[in-house]
Design a protein around this motif. Sequence first.
Motif, PDB file in Angstrom:
ATOM      1  N   GLU A  19       0.831  -1.204   0.000  1.00 53.54           N
ATOM      2  CA  GLU A  19       0.000   0.000   0.000  1.00 53.54           C
ATOM      3  C   GLU A  19       0.866   1.255   0.000  1.00 53.54           C
ATOM      4  N   LEU A  20       1.992   1.206   0.713  1.00 52.18           N
ATOM      5  CA  LEU A  20       2.886   2.358   0.771  1.00 52.18           C
ATOM      6  C   LEU A  20       3.458   2.671  -0.608  1.00 52.18           C
ATOM      7  N   GLU A  21       3.876   1.630  -1.331  1.00 56.59           N
ATOM      8  CA  GLU A  21       4.425   1.831  -2.671  1.00 56.59           C
ATOM      9  C   GLU A  21       3.377   2.404  -3.618  1.00 56.59           C
ATOM     10  N   GLU A  22       2.193   1.827  -3.587  1.00 56.42           N
ATOM     11  CA  GLU A  22       1.134   2.300  -4.473  1.00 56.42           C
ATOM     12  C   GLU A  22       0.747   3.742  -4.146  1.00 56.42           C
ATOM     13  N   THR A  23       0.708   4.062  -2.854  1.00 60.37           N
ATOM     14  CA  THR A  23       0.364   5.421  -2.440  1.00 60.37           C
ATOM     15  C   THR A  23       1.429   6.406  -2.887  1.00 60.37           C
ATOM     16  N   PHE A  24       2.698   6.033  -2.748  1.00 61.55           N
ATOM     17  CA  PHE A  24       3.787   6.933  -3.137  1.00 61.55           C
ATOM     18  C   PHE A  24       3.765   7.180  -4.641  1.00 61.55           C
ATOM     19  N   ILE A  25       3.542   6.135  -5.423  1.00 58.48           N
ATOM     20  CA  ILE A  25       3.465   6.291  -6.872  1.00 58.48           C
ATOM     21  C   ILE A  25       2.300   7.199  -7.249  1.00 58.48           C
ATOM     22  N   ALA A  26       1.151   7.009  -6.570  1.00 52.99           N
ATOM     23  CA  ALA A  26      -0.010   7.854  -6.835  1.00 52.99           C
ATOM     24  C   ALA A  26       0.266   9.314  -6.453  1.00 52.99           C
ATOM     25  N   LEU A  27       0.990   9.516  -5.347  1.00 54.27           N
ATOM     26  CA  LEU A  27       1.326  10.874  -4.928  1.00 54.27           C
ATOM     27  C   LEU A  27       2.233  11.569  -5.945  1.00 54.27           C
ATOM     28  N   LEU A  28       3.214  10.831  -6.465  1.00 57.97           N
ATOM     29  CA  LEU A  28       4.103  11.407  -7.472  1.00 57.97           C
ATOM     30  C   LEU A  28       3.311  11.837  -8.702  1.00 57.97           C
ATOM     31  N   LEU A  29       2.414  10.962  -9.160  1.00 59.80           N
ATOM     32  CA  LEU A  29       1.594  11.292 -10.324  1.00 59.80           C
ATOM     33  C   LEU A  29       0.674  12.466 -10.024  1.00 59.80           C
ATOM     34  N   GLY A  30       0.096  12.469  -8.821  1.00 60.87           N
ATOM     35  CA  GLY A  30      -0.793  13.563  -8.436  1.00 60.87           C
ATOM     36  C   GLY A  30      -0.062  14.889  -8.337  1.00 60.87           C
ATOM     37  N   MET A  31       1.154  14.881  -7.784  1.00 57.10           N
ATOM     38  CA  MET A  31       1.935  16.112  -7.674  1.00 57.10           C
ATOM     39  C   MET A  31       2.314  16.651  -9.040  1.00 57.10           C
ATOM     40  N   ASP A  47      -0.983  35.496 -16.228  1.00 51.72           N
ATOM     41  CA  ASP A  47       0.189  35.901 -17.004  1.00 51.72           C
ATOM     42  C   ASP A  47       1.488  35.793 -16.194  1.00 51.72           C
ATOM     43  N   THR A  48       1.591  34.735 -15.408  1.00 48.00           N
ATOM     44  CA  THR A  48       2.801  34.448 -14.647  1.00 48.00           C
ATOM     45  C   THR A  48       2.966  32.929 -14.615  1.00 48.00           C
ATOM     46  N   ALA A  49       3.963  32.445 -13.872  1.00 45.46           N
ATOM     47  CA  ALA A  49       4.179  30.999 -13.825  1.00 45.46           C
ATOM     48  C   ALA A  49       5.141  30.661 -12.701  1.00 45.46           C
ATOM     49  N   LEU A  50       5.111  29.400 -12.285  1.00 42.06           N
ATOM     50  CA  LEU A  50       6.107  28.889 -11.348  1.00 42.06           C
ATOM     51  C   LEU A  50       7.361  28.599 -12.159  1.00 42.06           C
ATOM     52  N   ILE A  51       8.394  29.397 -11.962  1.00 41.79           N
ATOM     53  CA  ILE A  51       9.582  29.257 -12.793  1.00 41.79           C
ATOM     54  C   ILE A  51      10.239  27.895 -12.619  1.00 41.79           C
ATOM     55  N   TRP A  52      10.019  27.278 -11.455  1.00 38.62           N
ATOM     56  CA  TRP A  52      10.629  25.980 -11.177  1.00 38.62           C
ATOM     57  C   TRP A  52       9.666  24.828 -11.454  1.00 38.62           C
ATOM     58  N   GLY A  53       8.483  25.127 -11.970  1.00 32.81           N
ATOM     59  CA  GLY A  53       7.460  24.094 -12.145  1.00 32.81           C
ATOM     60  C   GLY A  53       7.867  22.989 -13.108  1.00 32.81           C
ATOM     61  N   LEU A  54       8.454  23.359 -14.257  1.00 32.58           N
ATOM     62  CA  LEU A  54       8.822  22.358 -15.251  1.00 32.58           C
ATOM     63  C   LEU A  54       9.925  21.442 -14.721  1.00 32.58           C
ATOM     64  N   GLU A  55      10.928  22.029 -14.054  1.00 26.64           N
ATOM     65  CA  GLU A  55      12.018  21.210 -13.533  1.00 26.64           C
ATOM     66  C   GLU A  55      11.513  20.258 -12.456  1.00 26.64           C
ATOM     67  N   LEU A  56      10.608  20.734 -11.594  1.00 24.05           N
ATOM     68  CA  LEU A  56      10.041  19.862 -10.564  1.00 24.05           C
ATOM     69  C   LEU A  56       9.253  18.719 -11.198  1.00 24.05           C
ATOM     70  N   THR A  57       8.511  19.023 -12.247  1.00 29.81           N
ATOM     71  CA  THR A  57       7.741  17.983 -12.936  1.00 29.81           C
ATOM     72  C   THR A  57       8.666  16.930 -13.539  1.00 29.81           C
ATOM     73  N   LEU A  58       9.781  17.359 -14.110  1.00 29.69           N
ATOM     74  CA  LEU A  58      10.747  16.420 -14.682  1.00 29.69           C
ATOM     75  C   LEU A  58      11.345  15.518 -13.598  1.00 29.69           C
ATOM     76  N   VAL A  59      11.654  16.103 -12.446  1.00 32.04           N
ATOM     77  CA  VAL A  59      12.201  15.316 -11.331  1.00 32.04           C
ATOM     78  C   VAL A  59      11.180  14.290 -10.846  1.00 32.04           C
ATOM     79  N   LEU A  60       9.936  14.742 -10.665  1.00 31.88           N
ATOM     80  CA  LEU A  60       8.886  13.837 -10.213  1.00 31.88           C
ATOM     81  C   LEU A  60       8.645  12.718 -11.223  1.00 31.88           C
ATOM     82  N   PHE A  61       8.734  13.061 -12.515  1.00 30.28           N
ATOM     83  CA  PHE A  61       8.539  12.049 -13.554  1.00 30.28           C
ATOM     84  C   PHE A  61       9.646  11.000 -13.496  1.00 30.28           C
ATOM     85  N   ALA A  62      10.888  11.441 -13.279  1.00 35.00           N
ATOM     86  CA  ALA A  62      11.999  10.495 -13.168  1.00 35.00           C
ATOM     87  C   ALA A  62      11.807   9.568 -11.975  1.00 35.00           C
ATOM     88  N   TRP A  63      11.393  10.123 -10.853  1.00 35.08           N
ATOM     89  CA  TRP A  63      11.119   9.290  -9.678  1.00 35.08           C
ATOM     90  C   TRP A  63       9.985   8.304  -9.969  1.00 35.08           C
TER      91      TRP A  63
END
Length: 229
Positions: A19-31, A47-63
Amino acid sequence: MSGHSGYHPKTKLGHFVNELEETFIALLLGMMTLVTFINVVLRYVFDTALIWGLELTLVLFAWLVLFGISYGFKITAHLGVDAILNIVSSPAKRVLVLISAVVCVVYAGLLLKGAWDYWAPFAGLDATTGRWFPTGFANSRDQAWYETEQLPFPEWLRFIEPLMNEGEAYEKLPRFIPYAILPFGVALILFRIVQASLRIVKGDQDSLIVSHEAEDAVEEAAQKNREDI
């Protein structure tokens, strides 16, 4: 064979870890989804953005990818080509499956060495020596001061600066933190492949891959339709 037939937790601890593994995977996808959604709203509405949003998404995707690979081996969910296995006898099939398991274990071991050697300098540690297999450790150039491009550094992590950066303040998140998934994730992949291989040896599992799941599902649906008619 069902994609989930390779693993059935039998203890409370096994159920908890599952359950912990499945929850963590779901959290990564949700984030990933949440950060991307927030960035889209900020960009097109404010008309603004999280400048670090794309990099965080890439990190989460790798995880997510590395955790997903290990979990796929755990529940026997990886697709594969079994054309040869289906035309040989049962004893020959078992031999081929065992050979493929050994190859996967060796390959995962090589990946683990490469993952450690890549990550270690970023953590101020030593990479291994040897071209294929570790023969020791060699002094590596300390790269613990390397930072990510845009990810902000959390204030609650300031305690690591004397340990990793000679007391110098980090302006961005150091790379060794997101890169830590490389040795950890590959080590988990190796562990899951060994687990699956032992299940094959014991006869509790037929293969490392899921076989004809789509065809079986179609046949089951067709059979149900015939019964209803």
